[in-house]
Design a protein around this motif. Structure first.
Motif, PDB file in Angstrom:
ATOM      1  N   TRP A  31       4.102  -2.718  -5.246  1.00 42.26           N
ATOM      2  CA  TRP A  31       3.254  -1.641  -5.778  1.00 42.26           C
ATOM      3  C   TRP A  31       2.876  -0.671  -4.659  1.00 42.26           C
ATOM      4  CZ3 TRP A  31      -1.341   0.823  -5.100  1.00 42.26           C
ATOM      5  CH2 TRP A  31      -1.761   1.661  -6.143  1.00 42.26           C
ATOM      6  N   CYS A  32       2.523  -1.230  -3.527  1.00 42.38           N
ATOM      7  CA  CYS A  32       2.045  -0.377  -2.418  1.00 42.38           C
ATOM      8  C   CYS A  32       3.129   0.569  -1.902  1.00 42.38           C
ATOM      9  CB  CYS A  32       1.529  -1.246  -1.274  1.00 42.38           C
ATOM     10  SG  CYS A  32       0.004  -2.121  -1.682  1.00 42.38           S
ATOM     11  N   LYS A  33       4.378   0.143  -1.995  1.00 42.20           N
ATOM     12  CA  LYS A  33       5.452   0.992  -1.453  1.00 42.20           C
ATOM     13  C   LYS A  33       5.774   2.189  -2.341  1.00 42.20           C
ATOM     14  CE  LYS A  33       8.500  -1.840   1.293  1.00 42.20           C
ATOM     15  NZ  LYS A  33       9.673  -2.726   1.240  1.00 42.20           N
ATOM     16  N   GLN A  34       5.522   2.041  -3.643  1.00 42.00           N
ATOM     17  CA  GLN A  34       6.019   3.049  -4.591  1.00 42.00           C
ATOM     18  C   GLN A  34       5.677   4.500  -4.240  1.00 42.00           C
ATOM     19  OE1 GLN A  34       8.256   2.026  -7.067  1.00 42.00           O
ATOM     20  NE2 GLN A  34       7.982   0.201  -5.824  1.00 42.00           N
ATOM     21  N   PRO A  35       4.405   4.833  -3.965  1.00 45.61           N
ATOM     22  CA  PRO A  35       4.114   6.263  -3.768  1.00 45.61           C
ATOM     23  C   PRO A  35       4.765   6.876  -2.532  1.00 45.61           C
ATOM     24  CG  PRO A  35       2.140   4.921  -3.387  1.00 45.61           C
ATOM     25  CD  PRO A  35       3.177   4.013  -3.943  1.00 45.61           C
ATOM     26  N   ASP A  36       5.210   6.068  -1.586  1.00 46.21           N
ATOM     27  CA  ASP A  36       5.817   6.617  -0.359  1.00 46.21           C
ATOM     28  C   ASP A  36       7.354   6.648  -0.408  1.00 46.21           C
ATOM     29  OD1 ASP A  36       3.636   7.335   1.497  1.00 46.21           O
ATOM     30  OD2 ASP A  36       3.073   5.236   1.279  1.00 46.21           O
ATOM     31  N   ILE A  37       7.927   6.173  -1.510  1.00 43.38           N
ATOM     32  CA  ILE A  37       9.393   6.185  -1.622  1.00 43.38           C
ATOM     33  C   ILE A  37       9.901   7.623  -1.574  1.00 43.38           C
ATOM     34  CG2 ILE A  37      11.340   5.743  -3.195  1.00 43.38           C
ATOM     35  CD1 ILE A  37       9.887   3.220  -4.108  1.00 43.38           C
ATOM     36  N   GLY A  38      10.902   7.855  -0.727  1.00 45.40           N
ATOM     37  CA  GLY A  38      11.487   9.199  -0.637  1.00 45.40           C
ATOM     38  C   GLY A  38      10.848  10.087   0.420  1.00 45.40           C
ATOM     39  N   LEU A  39       9.843   9.571   1.129  1.00 48.99           N
ATOM     40  CA  LEU A  39       9.252  10.330   2.251  1.00 48.99           C
ATOM     41  C   LEU A  39      10.271  10.460   3.389  1.00 48.99           C
ATOM     42  CD1 LEU A  39       5.722   8.974   3.312  1.00 48.99           C
ATOM     43  CD2 LEU A  39       6.250  11.316   2.657  1.00 48.99           C
ATOM     44  N   LEU A  40       9.970  11.326   4.334  1.00 47.48           N
ATOM     45  CA  LEU A  40      10.793  11.407   5.544  1.00 47.48           C
ATOM     46  C   LEU A  40      10.866  10.030   6.196  1.00 47.48           C
ATOM     47  CD1 LEU A  40       9.632  14.498   7.653  1.00 47.48           C
ATOM     48  CD2 LEU A  40      11.968  14.011   6.904  1.00 47.48           C
ATOM     49  N   ARG A  41      12.061   9.630   6.580  1.00 52.17           N
ATOM     50  CA  ARG A  41      12.221   8.306   7.198  1.00 52.17           C
ATOM     51  C   ARG A  41      12.269   8.468   8.719  1.00 52.17           C
ATOM     52  NH1 ARG A  41      17.005   4.708   7.390  1.00 52.17           N
ATOM     53  NH2 ARG A  41      18.107   6.118   6.008  1.00 52.17           N
ATOM     54  N   PRO A  42      11.505   7.696   9.449  1.00 59.13           N
ATOM     55  CA  PRO A  42      11.516   7.825  10.913  1.00 59.13           C
ATOM     56  C   PRO A  42      12.889   7.488  11.502  1.00 59.13           C
ATOM     57  CG  PRO A  42       9.794   6.291  10.180  1.00 59.13           C
ATOM     58  CD  PRO A  42      10.604   6.627   8.979  1.00 59.13           C
ATOM     59  N   ASP A  43      13.196   8.121  12.630  1.00 63.44           N
ATOM     60  CA  ASP A  43      14.452   7.811  13.330  1.00 63.44           C
ATOM     61  C   ASP A  43      14.275   6.594  14.232  1.00 63.44           C
ATOM     62  OD1 ASP A  43      16.037  10.131  12.404  1.00 63.44           O
ATOM     63  OD2 ASP A  43      14.464  11.260  13.418  1.00 63.44           O
TER      64      ASP A  43
END
Ligand code: NYM
Ligand code: MG
Length: 227
Positions: free
Chosen positions: A121-133
């Motif tokens: 549940w906690c991950k859902q809203p951040d899916i698709g954000l910029l991914r760190p290198d």
């Protein structure tokens, strides 16, 4: 002659409270700038605290407002989404961003609460954000962190919660993370981060930005559910 645009790298420092992230971010930015690399320091909820969402987060962390655990979780995530345009613009201009906390803190702290929000549940809203290198995890035993100055002044600065936060970081850890023993000296930790950062900056400068945080995992879950 056509000059190829090069982008900056997104370098993230994560970890529990009092593990030295802010000090290391400052050291890394100074080091990179000294080496002629355009670099800037960002922090969550930090710099983006001036926004309405940022101010709500501040009031919550200071204990002056109460919010449902889900509501504050979504505000932390929204605070990252509202920063995306600014982060992308900087990276595309060739500026390397050294970022103090991000979605991994978002998930680890919310999941660690007694209300028992699931990792999924906690991950859902951040899916698709910029991914760190590059993700650098400054890890240390909680007992050692609590002995560092000013621990316990803010919401979440409790030993039991920080222990669970550490466990959740371990669950979120991906194979390419740089895991650092944060009990080592500032200089030793800095040298390891700096060396990896320089390599990553060189490798990713001609690669497109990655706007797919946790996306692959989500797609894999969906396929799995359909089977
Ligand atoms: N924090 C930070 C969260 O709970 N969720 C988030 O998404 C982020 C970015 O805020 N104890 C928590 C972790 C910290 C607190 O951050 C304040 P800092 O970097 O200690 O000032
Ligand atoms: Mg803190």
């Amino acid at each position: 002659m056509l000059s190829r645009m090069t982008r900056g790298a997104f370098i993230l420092l994560e970890g529990g409270d009092r593990t030295g992230k802010s000090t290391q971010c400052r050291r890394l930015v100074e080091y990179l700038q000294g080496a002629g690399v355009a670099a800037q320091h960002r922090r969550f909820p930090g710099r983006y605290r001036t926004t309405t969402i940022g101010k709500m987060i501040d009031a919550y962390l200071a204990g002056s407002t109460q919010l449902d655990d889900r509501a504050i979780h979504l505000l932390f995530s929204a605070n990252r989404w509202e920063a995306v345009a600014d982060m992308k613009a900087a990276l595309q201009k060739g500026i390397t961003l050294v970022v103090d906390r991000y979605a991994y803190s978002g998930v680890a702290f919310s999941a660690a609460k007694v209300s028992g929000l699931s990792l999924h549940w906690c991950k859902q809203p951040d899916i698709g954000l910029l991914r760190p290198d590059l993700v650098c995890w400054l890890d240390m035993p909680v007992d050692a962190a609590t002995q560092r100055g000013a621990f316990g002044q803010e919401r979440y600065e409790r030993v039991d919660l920080q222990r669970r936060v550490r466990e959740y970081f371990a669950q979120l850890r991906e194979p390419d993370w740089l895991v650092l023993d944060a009990t080592q000296s500032v200089e030793t930790v800095h040298e390891a981060i700096a060396q990896h950062a320089v390599d990553v900056i060189a490798v990713c400068q001609h690669q497109p930005l990655r706007e797919d945080l946790w996306q692959k995992e989500e797609e894999d879950n969906r396929v799995h559910e359909q089977c």
